[in-house]
Scaffold this active site. Structure first.
Site, PDB file in Angstrom:
ATOM      1  N   HIS A 175      80.791  64.246  14.229  1.00  0.00           N
ATOM      2  CA  HIS A 175      81.374  62.957  14.629  1.00  0.00           C
ATOM      3  C   HIS A 175      82.751  62.716  14.008  1.00  0.00           C
ATOM      4  CE1 HIS A 175      81.617  59.097  16.314  1.00  0.00           C
ATOM      5  NE2 HIS A 175      80.543  58.520  15.827  1.00  0.00           N
ATOM      6  N   ASP A 397      80.530  67.507  35.671  1.00  0.00           N
ATOM      7  CA  ASP A 397      80.018  68.385  36.736  1.00  0.00           C
ATOM      8  C   ASP A 397      80.478  69.818  36.480  1.00  0.00           C
ATOM      9  OD1 ASP A 397      79.363  69.736  39.040  1.00  0.00           O
ATOM     10  OD2 ASP A 397      80.609  68.525  40.374  1.00  0.00           O
TER      11      ASP A 397
END
Length: 458
Positions: A175, A397
């Site tokens: 993170h 995608d």
């Protein structure tokens, strides 16, 4: 029922030995300092996501024909190419200087990659494609020794193929390197290259010096306004006896019908002014507070993450992928949250905080200092929310179309935080998924309060 069920389904995943995927071509070997807002204790952790994809759509949304039908080969090759552009992700974190600031040594060692196969079809997990995932360890294996903050891979990716031709894409990231929006930028770049692009459509920008405090503290860098930092700085002083060890984990699904019903419980003059975020956040905060039965004089605080990229003056450059998240905070008393008009009160508080956050202007990291927060004396006194609905996880995608589910896998601090993610239920209805962690007695109360809000206007 508006709760997703969680099944303890057993299945076998056969994993290949983890490998390191290096950049496809030589990249600079240099040391890059993190920004002050990256280099903080609250962000020194790894977070995980899962994406699930159905069987190949031979032509993706941008009409690029993918010739290779093996998602492992496609994503692994694309990862090597993407790391040429995002080469810091192929490095390792170090501590540098007398203050031990975090920096990335761009060594080109690479990201961890795991290939796996599951002995079931994706459709058999239909009721489990939501947090909390009972199959998380199978679909995103924690390679022993890989989850340290220093000297460890900054990315871990596991691609698990199902018998039906679908697959799961699991990702764990450090993170300190990026926030959710920056991570989606990386994921979309990876997906574009997987679909045949030669380079990302958005060039990554490091430039962490833009978020260095003008007047840094002599002892430590300033804290970004971020829910994880708040939790990290206060979790040691918790006065919550054993509650966090006895939590029930459920996942709430709210479709448009339920959200509209909750909105309709407000006075008419407020209904058209409230966003879905304000409705959701106020309702869940109010129902959670009532369910936990705090003392009426207890202070209760709500914190929620705000994307601060548009608040900088001058603006941050497009493609910046560091941590740029503030947190707005709302405080009131439990008495006001339990009163007859408590939902209206909560909505107004959240609405006002949103207005104030939009008026803010940030000129440097010095403007992102954490405000004083109330002590956590009970589960009810602190609650943090992150809205991931529009971050774009569900737009990634790789050539198989959009995922059937995509997003974080669990609450950052069970019992004290939640997030919102877009998803569909088994009927194909679109809505918002909200993972909830509460003690068993409070979960029943919370369920009752939510049901009451949804049905009271019908």
């Amino acid at each position: 029922m508006r709760w997703f069920s969680t099944l303890a389904r057993s299945f076998t995943v056969r994993r290949q030995r983890p490998t390191l995927v290096r950049p496809a071509r030589p990249t600079p070997h240099e040391t890059k300092l993190l920004a002050d807002v990256d280099d903080q204790q609250g962000l020194c952790t790894h977070l995980s996501l899962l994406h699930f994809y159905s069987k190949r759509k031979w032509i993706s949304d941008d009409n690029i024909i993918a010739k290779e039908d093996d998602p492992v080969k496609v994503i692994k090759a694309a990862l090597a190419e993407t790391l040429v552009f995002y080469y810091p992700f192929a490095g390792r974190l170090r501590e540098v200087g007398p203050q031990k600031k975090l920096a990335v040594e761009c060594t080109g060692e690479g990201a961890l990659f795991i290939e796996a196969n599951a002995d079931l079809g994706l459709e058999e997990l239909a009721e489990e494609l939501h947090p909390p995932f009972p199959c998380l360890e199978e679909l995103l294996f924690n390679v022993p020794g890989s989850d340290a903050i220093l000297h460890s891979p900054l990315l871990l990716i596991q691609v698990t193929k199902f018998r039906c031709g679908g697959f799961a894409f699991g990702l764990r990231f450090n993170h300190t390197m990026t926030d959710g929006i920056g991570l989606v930028q990386f994921q979309k770049a990876l997906a574009e290259i997987a679909r045949g692009a030669s380079a990302p459509s958005v060039n990554p920008v490091w430039e962490r010096e833009l978020l260095v405090a003008e007047n840094p503290s002599s002892s430590a860098p300033p804290s970004v306004l971020h829910e994880t930092d708040v939790v990290a700085n206060t979790i040691r002083t918790l006065i919550i006896p054993h509650h966090l060890d006895h939590l029930v984990h459920r996942c709430l699904f709210l479709g448009q019908t339920e959200i509209s019903a909750i909105r309709a419980s407000l006075p008419a003059h407020l209904q058209s002014k409230c966003s879905t975020f304000e409705i959701l956040t106020a309702a869940i905060w109010r129902c959670r507070t009532v369910a936990l039965k705090p003392d009426s004089d207890e202070q209760v605080a709500l914190l929620y993450a705000v994307n601060a990229r548009q608040l900088f003056d001058p603006p941050l450059p497009q493609g910046y992928y560091g941590n740029v998240v503030k947190t707005a905070m709302v405080r009131t008393t439990a008495r006001k949250m339990i009163a007859d008009n408590s939902f209206e009160h909560a909505v107004k508080l959240v609405m006002q905080s949103k207005v104030e956050s939009r008026k803010m202007s940030i000129k440097s990291a010095s403007d992102m200092v954490l405000p004083d927060t109330p002590p956590i004396i009970s589960l009810a006194s602190f609650y943090a929310v992150s809205d991931a609905r529009r971050m774009g996880f569900d737009e990634v995608d790789f050539g198989w179309g959009r995922p059937v589910f995509a997003g974080p896998v669990k609450n950052y601090i069970p019992g004290l935080s939640t997030f919102y993610i877009r998803a569909r239920n088994l009927k194909g209805q679109h809505g918002v998924v909200v993972p909830i962690d509460l003690p068993e007695f409070a979960m029943e109360n919370f369920f009752h309060e939510i049901e009451t809000m949804v049905t009271s206007v019908n």
